[in-house]
Scaffold this active site. Sequence first.
Site, short mmCIF file in Angstrom:
data_model
loop_
_atom_site.label_atom_id
_atom_site.label_comp_id
_atom_site.label_asym_id
_atom_site.label_seq_id
_atom_site.Cartn_x
_atom_site.Cartn_y
_atom_site.Cartn_z
N LYS A 140 1.18 -1.07 0.36
CA LYS A 140 0.23 0.32 0.11
C LYS A 140 0.75 1.15 -0.06
O LYS A 140 1.83 1.45 0.64
CB LYS A 140 -1.04 -0.11 1.01
CG LYS A 140 -2.31 -0.81 0.84
CD LYS A 140 -3.56 -0.97 1.66
CE LYS A 140 -4.51 -1.70 1.32
NZ LYS A 140 -5.67 -2.04 2.64
N ARG B 96 -3.72 -9.44 4.88
CA ARG B 96 -4.37 -10.22 3.88
C ARG B 96 -2.72 -9.66 2.85
O ARG B 96 -2.66 -8.45 3.10
CB ARG B 96 -5.49 -8.62 3.73
CG ARG B 96 -5.62 -9.38 2.70
CD ARG B 96 -6.98 -8.25 2.17
NE ARG B 96 -8.00 -8.11 0.86
CZ ARG B 96 -7.48 -7.48 -0.44
NH1 ARG B 96 -6.38 -6.38 0.62
NH2 ARG B 96 -7.74 -7.72 -1.55
C1 7PM Z 1 -5.52 0.24 -4.32
C2 7PM Z 1 -5.65 0.73 -3.05
C3 7PM Z 1 -5.92 -1.08 -5.05
C4 7PM Z 1 -6.08 -0.49 -2.08
C5 7PM Z 1 -6.44 -2.10 -4.35
C6 7PM Z 1 -6.16 -1.81 -2.47
C7 7PM Z 1 -7.88 -4.40 1.96
C8 7PM Z 1 -9.22 -5.02 1.23
C9 7PM Z 1 -8.55 -3.82 -0.49
C10 7PM Z 1 -7.81 -4.44 3.51
C11 7PM Z 1 -9.73 -5.83 3.69
C12 7PM Z 1 -5.32 -4.20 -2.06
C13 7PM Z 1 -6.33 -3.00 -1.37
N1 7PM Z 1 -7.60 -4.00 1.45
N2 7PM Z 1 -9.91 -5.93 2.36
N3 7PM Z 1 -9.16 -4.64 0.37
N4 7PM Z 1 -8.12 -5.17 3.90
N5 7PM Z 1 -9.86 -6.52 4.75
O1 7PM Z 1 -4.11 -3.46 -1.30
O2 7PM Z 1 -7.52 -3.80 3.98
O3 7PM Z 1 -5.57 -4.63 -2.58
S1 7PM Z 1 -8.26 -3.72 -2.01
#
Ligand code: 7PM
Length: 290
Positions: A234, A268
């Site tokens: 991130k 995750r």
């Molecule tokens: C852009 C920014 C694209 C962030 C994708 C993401 C989380 C999640 C995501 C989290 C839970 C990624 C994120 N982040 N579900 N889904 N917790 N529960 O890194 O922090 O895939 S999407």
Amino acid sequence: MTSNTTVTSDSNLRALDCAGRSLALDRTLIMGILNLTPDSFSDGGRWLDKTAAVEHAVAMQEAGADIIDVGGESTRPGARAVALQQELDRVIPVIESLASQLSVPLSIDTSKPGVMRAAVAAGAGMINDVFALRQDGAVQAAADLAVPVCLMHMLGNPRVMQVDPLYDDVVGEVAAFLRERAACCESHGVARENIVLDPGFGFGKTLQQNIALFKALRGLKAIGYPLLVGVSRKSMLGQLTGRDTQDRLAASVTAAALAAQMGAAIVRVHDVAATRDALMVATALWQGWA
Ligand code: 7PM
């Protein structure tokens, strides 16, 4: 631990029952990310082909993933909503295929009750909702499906969340939100044992706010539910290191190990193999995962 009552009510000593596939919460579990969206920021488009997606999930299981999170709706900052049918077309064939090939449970990363129901019917055993079941019909779907659900905090929605996130007290407000969502879900029939909470790193938070939340993980855990932490690749890690998305492996693994030390039940991640090694070492060298 002062009494048996304390021990048996400790979320660390429980298990999640993911539609018959059990996940013991006696160590920090690894959730491997399977993104089926064309635009997700860190592995965008790579798994759009069903065969490649299935192969990647199998590889993550072999590398030590305890659960695979399948997502077809982009939640990247600025993203627009995806239509129901398009999301179903992306995720359902992959879930059907993985449910028969993998031994680990699958979670469905969605905010749509229709996708939750179809995904669990296709073999998913957990719901991961960045909107914390606030969409119409979502709490009822989770209650009916009776699988574990991760309730994540997000300020606003993905289109606007990073514009100018403002809090008086980010930790207090995120904690209050998570408590309220958990209470609402329980009052509508979601079993307490099926609730997992997530502060939602990067979802409407500045770097300083993300750092404050990370340092407060132990306090958030004290709300009384297992915590899921997602920081892999991130932008907060980019801000801390000056590295581009594809060069955030060391930063991501470090953050996962620290989240484990802070008591996260699930991390995750994109990089399962490296995270597994880090958690093996962190668990061995840190007495008392709890
Ligand atoms: C852009 C920014 C694209 C962030 C994708 C993401 C989380 C999640 C995501 C989290 C839970 C990624 C994120 N982040 N579900 N889904 N917790 N529960 O890194 O922090 O895939 S999407």
